[in-house]
Design a protein around this motif. Structure first.
Motif, short mmCIF file in Angstrom:
data_model
loop_
_atom_site.label_atom_id
_atom_site.label_comp_id
_atom_site.label_asym_id
_atom_site.label_seq_id
_atom_site.Cartn_x
_atom_site.Cartn_y
_atom_site.Cartn_z
N THR A 12 0.84 -1.19 0.00
CA THR A 12 0.00 0.00 0.00
C THR A 12 0.87 1.24 0.00
O THR A 12 2.03 1.20 0.43
CB THR A 12 -0.92 0.04 1.25
OG1 THR A 12 -0.09 -0.06 2.42
CG2 THR A 12 -1.90 -1.12 1.24
N ALA A 13 0.29 2.35 -0.46
CA ALA A 13 0.98 3.63 -0.36
C ALA A 13 0.95 4.11 1.09
O ALA A 13 0.05 3.75 1.86
CB ALA A 13 0.30 4.66 -1.28
N LEU A 14 1.93 4.93 1.46
CA LEU A 14 1.95 5.49 2.81
C LEU A 14 0.77 6.43 3.02
O LEU A 14 0.46 7.27 2.17
CB LEU A 14 3.24 6.29 3.03
CG LEU A 14 4.51 5.54 3.40
CD1 LEU A 14 5.69 6.51 3.41
CD2 LEU A 14 4.38 4.86 4.75
N TRP A 15 0.12 6.27 4.17
CA TRP A 15 -0.82 7.31 4.59
C TRP A 15 -0.04 8.61 4.80
O TRP A 15 1.11 8.57 5.24
CB TRP A 15 -1.50 6.94 5.91
CG TRP A 15 -2.45 5.78 5.86
CD1 TRP A 15 -2.23 4.52 6.34
CD2 TRP A 15 -3.78 5.78 5.32
NE1 TRP A 15 -3.34 3.73 6.15
CE2 TRP A 15 -4.31 4.48 5.52
CE3 TRP A 15 -4.58 6.74 4.70
CZ2 TRP A 15 -5.59 4.12 5.11
CZ3 TRP A 15 -5.87 6.39 4.30
CH2 TRP A 15 -6.35 5.10 4.51
N PRO A 16 -0.64 9.77 4.51
CA PRO A 16 0.06 11.03 4.79
C PRO A 16 0.51 11.14 6.24
O PRO A 16 1.59 11.66 6.52
CB PRO A 16 -0.99 12.09 4.44
CG PRO A 16 -1.88 11.43 3.42
CD PRO A 16 -1.94 9.99 3.84
N GLU A 17 -0.30 10.64 7.16
CA GLU A 17 0.05 10.70 8.58
C GLU A 17 1.28 9.83 8.87
O GLU A 17 2.11 10.17 9.71
CB GLU A 17 -1.13 10.25 9.44
CG GLU A 17 -2.32 11.17 9.39
CD GLU A 17 -3.27 10.92 8.23
OE1 GLU A 17 -4.39 11.45 8.24
OE2 GLU A 17 -2.89 10.16 7.27
N ALA A 18 1.39 8.70 8.17
CA ALA A 18 2.56 7.84 8.35
C ALA A 18 3.81 8.50 7.79
O ALA A 18 4.89 8.44 8.40
CB ALA A 18 2.33 6.49 7.67
N ARG A 19 3.66 9.16 6.66
CA ARG A 19 4.80 9.88 6.08
C ARG A 19 5.26 11.00 7.00
O ARG A 19 6.47 11.20 7.21
CB ARG A 19 4.42 10.45 4.71
CG ARG A 19 5.57 11.14 3.99
CD ARG A 19 5.15 11.68 2.63
NE ARG A 19 4.82 10.61 1.70
CZ ARG A 19 3.58 10.28 1.32
NH1 ARG A 19 2.55 10.98 1.79
NH2 ARG A 19 3.38 9.30 0.47
N ALA A 20 4.31 11.71 7.59
CA ALA A 20 4.65 12.80 8.51
C ALA A 20 5.39 12.27 9.74
O ALA A 20 6.35 12.88 10.22
CB ALA A 20 3.39 13.55 8.93
N ALA A 21 4.94 11.13 10.25
CA ALA A 21 5.60 10.53 11.41
C ALA A 21 7.02 10.10 11.06
O ALA A 21 7.95 10.25 11.87
CB ALA A 21 4.79 9.34 11.91
N TRP A 22 7.20 9.58 9.84
CA TRP A 22 8.53 9.15 9.41
C TRP A 22 9.47 10.36 9.29
O TRP A 22 10.61 10.31 9.77
CB TRP A 22 8.41 8.43 8.07
CG TRP A 22 9.66 7.72 7.65
CD1 TRP A 22 10.00 6.44 7.93
CD2 TRP A 22 10.74 8.27 6.88
NE1 TRP A 22 11.22 6.13 7.38
CE2 TRP A 22 11.70 7.24 6.73
CE3 TRP A 22 10.98 9.51 6.31
CZ2 TRP A 22 12.88 7.43 6.05
CZ3 TRP A 22 12.17 9.71 5.61
CH2 TRP A 22 13.10 8.68 5.48
#
Length: 385
Positions: A12-22
């Protein structure tokens, strides 16, 4: 996410929230959490907060969540652990429809001591047959996934977990396809659960084990005291924070997802392309997944024809792509060689809309007519075994 993407069970593509956490982690918490100074301690605090949040979702205390690189590592470590700890003559029961990281690990560590579990008529593990084996004391451990990655068919893992507890036999559940799509309640009661972040909108290369309290002495990797001594190695803090954020988002939208649009798509396709079949139709399946048997043409031709039209599907497990031979999952379910040759997996995302399903159906029909026309022009015999 691309509206033409229907291969969610592969990744799956990263959720925007997951990208922000990364991004937050790599910019603010990049120090080694195991180092002795305060700046590193802040990274450790963030990691433990993510662990605690995950543990709470499964009804476990934080130390029962152990991070790793994903489900393939997790599954292999389970069988390596059993090979070390079980008696030399022990037999392990394994569902024949498991992911290759389970079936190949089982063969590697146990060889002819693997007992392939009986399936019911529609492809789920037969809890009746398994219960009999456990009552007779013929199995020392059991591995059966929660949801199948190729067909979406659900095993009754809650009942399997209960049968194993009653028999005093350890149970391993690969929940990679379940977590993020289905309710989490009860997973913490299994002996050991494996999962990976990229199946529910997190990053690749990070996952976790859930270890029930009775799982003592589990050791996956030596060489350091990280992860309470279970798995050595510097943790991927950015991946861990992104994984936790991804599950948080997936859980928040999961309750709005159901199988209605998928089932409407299947009904329409079966009418538009007579002879189309759905594997496991009528069985409980993941709301996003269907395995189709098309009446004509090899699956690779369907995949290429649909990709030309902006749609992405697969023929089964991404980990088996490029390997010769039929799908072991479909073979275990008793499908013929011809049926397996024409199998296509469609797995939607949380954001797939009704109009996306309609567009996919139209693409299937257009691809079918184009391939029929091409076969007629070339004079090639159409494969419809």
């Amino acid at each position: 996410m691309d509206p033409g993407y229907f291969d969610c069970n592969a990744t799956t593509a990263l959720w925007p929230e997951a990208r922000a956490a990364w991004v937050e982690a790599v910019e603010q918490y990049w120090m080694n959490p195991s180092s002795p100074y305060r700046a590193a301690a802040r990274a450790q605090v963030r990691m433990e907060a993510a662990r605690a949040a995950l543990a709470a979702r499964f009804g476990l205390v934080p130390e029962r969540v152990v991070f790793n690189s994903g489900a393939s590592e997790g599954n292999n470590a389970v069988f390596a652990h059993w090979a070390r700890c079980l008696p030399a003559e022990a037999r392990v029961g394994v569902s024949p429809t498991e992911h290759p990281s389970v079936t190949e690990a089982a063969r590697h560590y146990f060889g002819d001591r693997v007992r392939w579990l009986e399936l019911g008529a529609e492809g789920a593990v037969s809890v009746e047959a398994l219960g009999e084996l456990l009552r007779e004391g013929r199995l020392a451990a059991v591995s059966a996934m929660a949801a199948n990655n190729e067909t979406g068919i659900l095993n009754d893992w809650q009942t399997i977990a209960g049968l194993c507890r009653e028999a005093g036999v350890p149970y391993h559940c690969d929940a990679s396809q379940w977590i993020g799509k289905m309710p989490l309640a009860g997973l913490g009661d299994c002996g050991i659960v494996t999962a990976c972040g990229h199946k529910f909108g997190g990053p690749r290369g990070v996952g976790f084990w859930l270890l029930a309290p009775q799982m003592q002495g589990f050791e996956a990797q030596r060489g350091g005291a990280q992860e309470a001594g279970v798995r050595a190695g510097t943790p991927d803090l950015a991946g861990i924070l992104a994984l936790e954020a991804a599950l948080r988002v997936a859980e928040s939208v999961r309750t709005r997802c159901d199988a209605a649009e998928r089932d409407r798509f299947v009904r329409g396709l079966c009418q538009a392309i007579p002879g189309t079949e759905c594997v496991g139709e009528g069985m409980e399946r993941l709301w996003n997944t269907t395995c189709l048997i098309l009446p004509e043409f090899a699956s690779v031709r369907w995949i290429r024809a649909l990709e030309k039209r902006g749609f992405y599907v697969s023929s089964g497990s991404a980990c088996s792509t490029g390997k010769e031979g039929p799908s072991p999952v479909l073979a275990a379910m008793g499908l013929s060689a011809g049926q397996m040759r024409r199998a296509i997996r469609v797995s939607s995302t949380w954001s797939t809309r009704p109009e996306d399903w309609d567009a996919l159906a139209a693409a299937f029909l257009a691809a079918y007519h184009a391939m029929k026309e091409e076969a007629g022009r070339s004079g090639n015999e159409v494969i419809s075994i």
